[in-house]
Design an enzyme around this catalytic site. Sequence first.
Site: not given
Length: 160
Positions: A117, A128, A132, A151
């Site tokens: 990831e 963050r 992703r 997420h």
Amino acid sequence: MTRARGLSFFVALSVLLGACGKDEPRSGGQEPVASTSAAPVSPAEAVREAQVRQPDATGERKRDGLATVQIAQLPRQAVATLRLIETSGPFPYEKDGVVFGNRERLLPRHPRGYYHEYTVPTPRARDRGARRIVCGGPKKQVDDCYYTDDHYATFKRIAD
């Protein structure tokens, strides 16, 4: 009162997910046969089922049931992250490149260590963020990459 609230939560959850069928008993080391019930059994399966039902922007589905997203449709930060993956970094976050466990089982199944990831920076985020890119196979290869902006709740296969 607490027990009644717990019971109403269970009833509401059962209505939301539908009646779950039981698996057939295992015999001779074979995988269990799923029941004919259309209701998903777990929240991860419910998300995957919803993804399979909804076509992507091109109206097509890949064999894994995930929607696709063209590179040109990704946020510019995601495109930049893809380019970093192709060149093996340097990555802005310490956790970039770590093994992604696929615990949600939304991506095609592969042995542990197949997926890695990478963080897609989110403007104005103090951490963050939720975006992703998850890639499978060798780290420099971007042929088997997926994008999530929530997420890991949903994924889209990244297409050229």
